[in-house]
Design a protein around this motif. Structure first.
Motif, mmCIF file in Angstrom:
data_model
loop_
_atom_site.group_PDB
_atom_site.id
_atom_site.type_symbol
_atom_site.label_atom_id
_atom_site.label_comp_id
_atom_site.label_asym_id
_atom_site.label_seq_id
_atom_site.Cartn_x
_atom_site.Cartn_y
_atom_site.Cartn_z
ATOM 1 N N ALA A 5 25.200 8.591 -2.570
ATOM 2 C CA ALA A 5 24.328 7.785 -1.725
ATOM 3 C C ALA A 5 23.024 8.518 -1.448
ATOM 4 N N ALA A 6 23.122 9.822 -1.196
ATOM 5 C CA ALA A 6 21.912 10.601 -0.926
ATOM 6 C C ALA A 6 20.996 10.622 -2.145
ATOM 7 N N TRP A 7 21.575 10.744 -3.333
ATOM 8 C CA TRP A 7 20.770 10.735 -4.550
ATOM 9 C C TRP A 7 20.053 9.392 -4.709
ATOM 10 N N LYS A 8 20.757 8.312 -4.475
ATOM 11 C CA LYS A 8 20.145 6.986 -4.623
ATOM 12 C C LYS A 8 19.010 6.789 -3.626
ATOM 13 N N ILE A 9 19.228 7.192 -2.396
ATOM 14 C CA ILE A 9 18.159 7.073 -1.400
ATOM 15 C C ILE A 9 16.961 7.915 -1.800
ATOM 16 N N GLY A 10 17.227 9.133 -2.293
ATOM 17 C CA GLY A 10 16.134 10.005 -2.710
ATOM 18 C C GLY A 10 15.370 9.460 -3.899
ATOM 19 N N ILE A 11 16.096 9.014 -4.923
ATOM 20 C CA ILE A 11 15.437 8.475 -6.118
ATOM 21 C C ILE A 11 14.651 7.213 -5.768
ATOM 22 N N GLY A 12 15.249 6.337 -4.972
ATOM 23 C CA GLY A 12 14.553 5.124 -4.581
ATOM 24 C C GLY A 12 13.295 5.421 -3.785
ATOM 25 N N SER A 13 13.360 6.391 -2.905
ATOM 26 C CA SER A 13 12.191 6.763 -2.109
ATOM 27 C C SER A 13 11.079 7.320 -2.996
ATOM 28 N N VAL A 14 11.459 8.106 -4.005
ATOM 29 C CA VAL A 14 10.450 8.656 -4.928
ATOM 30 C C VAL A 14 9.772 7.535 -5.708
ATOM 31 N N LEU A 15 10.547 6.570 -6.184
ATOM 32 C CA LEU A 15 9.967 5.452 -6.928
ATOM 33 C C LEU A 15 8.996 4.657 -6.059
ATOM 34 N N MET A 16 9.374 4.420 -4.809
ATOM 35 C CA MET A 16 8.477 3.682 -3.918
ATOM 36 C C MET A 16 7.215 4.478 -3.639
ATOM 37 N N ALA A 17 7.361 5.803 -3.489
ATOM 38 C CA ALA A 17 6.180 6.640 -3.269
ATOM 39 C C ALA A 17 5.273 6.624 -4.491
ATOM 40 N N LEU A 18 5.855 6.660 -5.696
ATOM 41 C CA LEU A 18 5.049 6.628 -6.908
ATOM 42 C C LEU A 18 4.276 5.318 -7.036
ATOM 43 N N SER A 19 4.818 4.234 -6.494
ATOM 44 C CA SER A 19 4.110 2.958 -6.561
ATOM 45 C C SER A 19 2.787 3.018 -5.806
ATOM 46 N N GLY A 20 2.684 3.936 -4.847
ATOM 47 C CA GLY A 20 1.461 4.063 -4.078
ATOM 48 C C GLY A 20 0.325 4.723 -4.834
ATOM 49 N N LEU A 21 0.604 5.247 -6.033
ATOM 50 C CA LEU A 21 -0.454 5.872 -6.824
ATOM 51 C C LEU A 21 -1.519 4.866 -7.261
ATOM 52 N N GLN A 22 -1.222 3.580 -7.125
ATOM 53 C CA GLN A 22 -2.224 2.568 -7.464
ATOM 54 C C GLN A 22 -3.504 2.742 -6.647
ATOM 55 N N VAL A 23 -3.394 3.328 -5.459
ATOM 56 C CA VAL A 23 -4.578 3.452 -4.600
ATOM 57 C C VAL A 23 -5.547 4.506 -5.132
ATOM 58 N N VAL A 24 -5.075 5.401 -6.007
ATOM 59 C CA VAL A 24 -5.964 6.432 -6.554
ATOM 60 C C VAL A 24 -6.342 6.136 -7.999
ATOM 61 N N ALA A 25 -6.015 4.952 -8.482
ATOM 62 C CA ALA A 25 -6.450 4.564 -9.822
ATOM 63 C C ALA A 25 -7.980 4.543 -9.860
ATOM 64 N N PRO A 26 -8.602 4.933 -10.977
ATOM 65 C CA PRO A 26 -10.071 5.003 -11.026
ATOM 66 C C PRO A 26 -10.720 3.660 -10.733
ATOM 67 N N ALA A 27 -11.789 3.697 -9.950
ATOM 68 C CA ALA A 27 -12.457 2.473 -9.529
ATOM 69 C C ALA A 27 -13.020 1.688 -10.700
ATOM 70 N N TRP A 28 -13.461 2.414 -11.770
ATOM 71 C CA TRP A 28 -14.048 1.709 -12.907
ATOM 72 C C TRP A 28 -13.063 0.769 -13.581
ATOM 73 N N LEU A 29 -11.761 1.035 -13.412
ATOM 74 C CA LEU A 29 -10.757 0.175 -14.034
ATOM 75 C C LEU A 29 -10.790 -1.237 -13.448
ATOM 76 N N PHE A 30 -11.225 -1.336 -12.188
ATOM 77 C CA PHE A 30 -11.211 -2.622 -11.504
ATOM 78 C C PHE A 30 -12.609 -3.227 -11.348
ATOM 79 N N ALA A 31 -13.620 -2.536 -11.877
ATOM 80 C CA ALA A 31 -14.999 -2.998 -11.721
ATOM 81 C C ALA A 31 -15.426 -3.840 -12.920
ATOM 82 N N PRO A 32 -16.223 -4.871 -12.695
ATOM 83 C CA PRO A 32 -16.746 -5.655 -13.818
ATOM 84 C C PRO A 32 -17.794 -4.846 -14.574
#
Length: 332
Positions: A5-32
């Motif tokens: 159970a501890a492993w699953k909670i840890g792995i799941g938490s890491v995956l959710m944290a990695l999803s937050g990397l979208q906020v540091v994606a380069p701005a030019w990727l989203f610019a026209p």
């Protein structure tokens, strides 16, 4: 806590944290100007879609770990007993997702997908809602497992039926929506904001109607079994903040026509307050489709029920509680 159970909670938490990397994606990727593939900008769609998928899978794995830690049944336990049940669960998720999308997006105009095209929306609608439903429900079951562990056990009693009231509310919602669009015209558009939308109260009426269709939900409320409703609020509060704040940077989905103040970052306060309503829809619709899910979602698990679906000394349980355990086992 069990190591698994501890492993699953840890792995799941890491995956959710990695999803937050979208906020540091380069701005030019989203610019026209954007390079497009059949009208679809692949860069933003891949980055934001991958981030959403990471969060969903992380929430599923972490939710399963929390359920396992507290000896409660999760959706994974149900699927392990019968792999074919996964298809039935996903079907429930798709139906619930369509109910939500039709009432709140197609008719309510409360959100849209600025990076998508209509053909891409049609392509991802079914699998997207199946995955989304799984992570919403697992987050709810995790919160319910925690609260059930500290709540005083209650006897499950006979059902309270208010489905005719729920059906009437949905009919009123449909009639109001038809009248509103008959006066202004209807255009199907999921990729951009619209100049006007029906009153927000129409969507609330639809969600109320859906909730009242579930006898198990109404029974839990009538019998003052508070855990499911507290679990909805708890799960919605945690997930909405963790899911919505990163999205407000590049807007995989964007909100429109929510009443009330807008918080810094462009997020409507009403949107956060409305998050529990989608939990209600995602739980109530499958509850009406599969009785075993109604027991899992809205009734206290009997003391003999353990993670993995094993039922202990059922004869020692109250008859009603033993029935809950059988209903959950029937899912497999």
């Amino acid at each position: 806590m069990r190591p698994a159970a501890a492993w699953k909670i840890g792995i799941g938490s890491v995956l959710m944290a990695l999803s937050g990397l979208q906020v540091v994606a380069p701005a030019w990727l989203f610019a026209p100007p954007q390079e497009r593939l059949f009208g679809l900008p692949p860069g933003p769609v891949v980055v934001l879609g991958l981030s959403s998928a990471l969060f969903a899978f992380g929430a599923i794995v972490a939710g399963e770990g929390v359920c396992q830690a507290f000896g409660s049944t999760s959706l994974w336990d149900v699927v392990v007993r019968d792999p074919l049940m996964l298809l039935r669960l996903l079907a429930c998720g798709v139906v619930a997702g369509l109910v939500l999308e039709i009432a709140a997006q197609w008719l309510g105009r409360l959100w849209y997908y600025p990076w998508w095209t209509t053909w891409f929306y049609a392509l991802v609608l079914v699998p997207g809602f199946a995955l989304y439903w799984l992570f919403i429900v697992e987050s709810y079951l995790a919160a319910k497992a925690v609260l059930d562990a500290v709540a005083r056990r209650r006897t499950v009693r006979g059902p309270v039926r208010l489905w005719p009231v729920g059906a009437a509310a949905l009919v009123v919602f449909a009639l109001l929506s038809i009248r509103w669009y008959a006066q202004r015209g209807f255009t199907f558009d999921v990729t951009g904001p619209t100049p006007a939308a029906p009153p927000f109260g129409y969507a609330v009426l639809a969600f109320t109607g859906v909730a009242l269709l579930s006898n198990a939900l109404v029974t839990a409320a009538a019998r003052l079994y508070w855990v499911p409703f507290a679990a909805i609020v708890l799960a919605a509060a945690v997930v909405s903040v963790a899911f919505e704040l990163p999205n407000a940077v590049h807007w995989h989905w964007a909100y429109d026509h929510f009443p009330g103040p807008v918080l810094p970052g462009g997020l409507p306060l009403t949107m956060f307050l409305a998050w529990p309503m989608q939990y209600v829809v995602f739980l109530a619709v499958p509850s009406a489709m599969l009785p075993g899910l109604a027991a899992l979602f809205w009734q206290p698990a009997p003391a003999g029920l353990r993670s993995g679906g094993e039922v202990g000394d059922v004869e020692s349980e109250r008859p009603q509680q033993a029935g809950v355990g059988r209903d959950v086992d029937d899912l497999g």
